[in-house]
Design a protein around this motif. Structure first.
Motif, mmCIF file in Angstrom:
data_model
loop_
_atom_site.group_PDB
_atom_site.id
_atom_site.type_symbol
_atom_site.label_atom_id
_atom_site.label_comp_id
_atom_site.label_asym_id
_atom_site.label_seq_id
_atom_site.Cartn_x
_atom_site.Cartn_y
_atom_site.Cartn_z
ATOM 1 N N LYS A 121 0.843 3.937 -3.021
ATOM 2 C CA LYS A 121 0.474 5.317 -2.700
ATOM 3 C C LYS A 121 1.579 6.292 -3.080
ATOM 4 C CE LYS A 121 -1.126 8.167 1.158
ATOM 5 N NZ LYS A 121 -1.427 8.172 2.621
ATOM 6 N N LYS A 145 0.831 -1.207 0.000
ATOM 7 C CA LYS A 145 0.000 0.000 0.000
ATOM 8 C C LYS A 145 0.864 1.255 0.000
ATOM 9 C CE LYS A 145 -3.528 0.292 2.645
ATOM 10 N NZ LYS A 145 -4.399 0.290 3.846
ATOM 11 N N TRP A 146 1.945 1.245 0.793
ATOM 12 C CA TRP A 146 2.819 2.425 0.847
ATOM 13 C C TRP A 146 3.484 2.669 -0.504
ATOM 14 C CZ3 TRP A 146 8.140 3.041 0.296
ATOM 15 C CH2 TRP A 146 8.652 4.282 0.690
ATOM 16 N N THR A 147 3.950 1.608 -1.160
ATOM 17 C CA THR A 147 4.617 1.754 -2.453
ATOM 18 C C THR A 147 3.655 2.264 -3.511
ATOM 19 O OG1 THR A 147 6.105 -0.066 -1.863
ATOM 20 C CG2 THR A 147 5.977 0.547 -4.194
#
Length: 392
Positions: free
Chosen positions: A131, A127-129
């Motif tokens: 986003k 999710k962080w990547t």
């Protein structure tokens, strides 16, 4: 024996061959496979003596118009095609309720926590990547200031410096690895703090990054001048005078904190004045380097294997202070704070150095009195300043 005939390339059956039933025929030019069963000949040919092989022979029964093409390469096999076996289904081939039940019975709370943590971290990282990849702020600004400097370079340099320091602690570090240790430390002292608070680097941080290297390599340069290499010689360990390990660790932390405070306290790098207003800083840099070099050189002249003194040195900077090597180190840190216009950080760093070097100087002077007796006491009565001239 049941036979089948395959008819190819002719309107009137110019070529024919017989096959044993239930065999697979592969025609490579068509990339097809078909069973010979169900295809029957319109004419009867002689039986094939060897059922496991066949050949293409011109038929002598018909000599009519044919279409001439390159001969087809045909083969057959008793083994079913591997295309019919899906490799994705192999793990589920022997899947049964009992196997699932046995696998679940082997689970423990530790395994469940481990797998749950792994899956959670994987989902969070994904999710962080995603986003970050779809954030216009990252691609327009953030990537240029954070992605390239200082963190990726600085963290990699710090990790490599710790690895080299571990090798140095067991006596296996090469010259390049020792240089990597010093470079990583000085990068985190002079480059990373101002880059973190400013977002970029210019001016004094670059200058002091190289000045620190030049300053702290005077010792090894003296070894090179005297012995032809950079390695320390075996000597009596009693001259390795150091305060307790926790005291040294606090000193290192204090010096690091002082440099970060200087970068925090200082104005933005582009607001620090240049030109003639920095003449005093340059003079202090030159004085610091000369004091360190002359102190090390005079000490080496009156020392055996550089670190073991054979006489009380009273020349050069030793005429004004009893511990000019320590004094020059304090002056270097103070000059860095002055260059960044950080007076509070200057006082903090000087206080940290005074507390540490005061303890170390006491241990050294006790050893000097034991070794040289009255000659050192006479010198100490003559040169009363330990670190700062005219300050007792």
């Amino acid at each position: 024996m049941e036979t089948a005939s395959v008819l190819l390339q002719s309107r009137t059956i110019p070529f024919g061959f017989n096959l044993k039933c239930n065999q697979i025929v592969s025609c490579r030019q068509f990339n097809k496979q078909f069973q010979s069963k169900g295809f029957y000949s319109h004419q009867s040919l002689k039986p094939i003596q060897n059922p496991s092989s066949f050949s293409l022979l011109p038929s002598p029964l018909h000599k009519t118009r044919t279409q001439f093409f390159s001969p087809l390469k045909c083969s057959f096999s008793d083994i079913p095609s591997s295309d019919s076996q899906n490799p994705l289904l192999k793990p589920f081939k022997n899947l049964s309720f009992d196997s699932v039940k046995s696998s679940l019975s082997e689970l423990t709370p530790i395994k469940i926590v481990k797998w749950a943590t792994t899956v959670s971290l994987g989902i969070a990282a994904t999710k962080w990547t995603v986003k970050l990849a779809f954030s216009p702020f990252f691609w327009m600004y953030f990537s240029w200031s954070w992605l390239f400097w200082p963190w990726f370079v600085a963290i990699a340099l710090a990790v490599y410096g710790l690895y080299c320091f571990r090798k140095h602690s067991i006596g296996e570090a090469s010259i390049v690895e020792q240089l990597a240790i010093v470079t990583s430390v000085f990068a985190w002292l002079t480059l990373v703090p101002p880059a973190y608070f400013n977002g970029y680097l210019e001016g004094w941080p670059f200058v002091f990054f190289f000045v620190y290297h030049y300053f702290f390599f005077f010792n090894v340069s003296v070894r090179k001048r005297l012995y032809g290499d950079y390695y320390a010689r075996p000597h009596d360990p009693k001259w390795d005078v150091n305060p307790p390990e926790w005291y040294r660790l606090l000193f290192c932390v204090g010096v690091m904190v002082g440099h970060w405070l200087a970068a925090f306290e200082a104005p933005e790098l582009h607001r620090i004045p240049g030109g003639w207003s920095n003449v005093g800083v340059w003079i202090l840099i030159v004085v610091t380097l000369l004091m360190q070099y002359n102190s090390t050189l005079y000490l080496a002249k009156y020392s055996e294997k550089v670190v073991v003194p054979t006489a009380v040195v009273q020349f050069g900077p030793y005429r004004w202070v009893r511990h000019p090597v320590y004094a020059s180190t304090m002056l270097l840190f103070a000059t860095y704070c002055l260059a960044l216009r950080a007076p509070l950080s200057l006082m903090f760093v000087v206080a940290v150095c005074l507390m540490y070097y005061e303890q170390k100087a006491k241990l050294e002077e006790v050893l000097m009195v034991e070794t040289f007796g009255e000659s050192y006491l006479e010198y100490a009565s003559k040169v009363r300043c330990k670190f700062i001239p005219f300050v007792y």
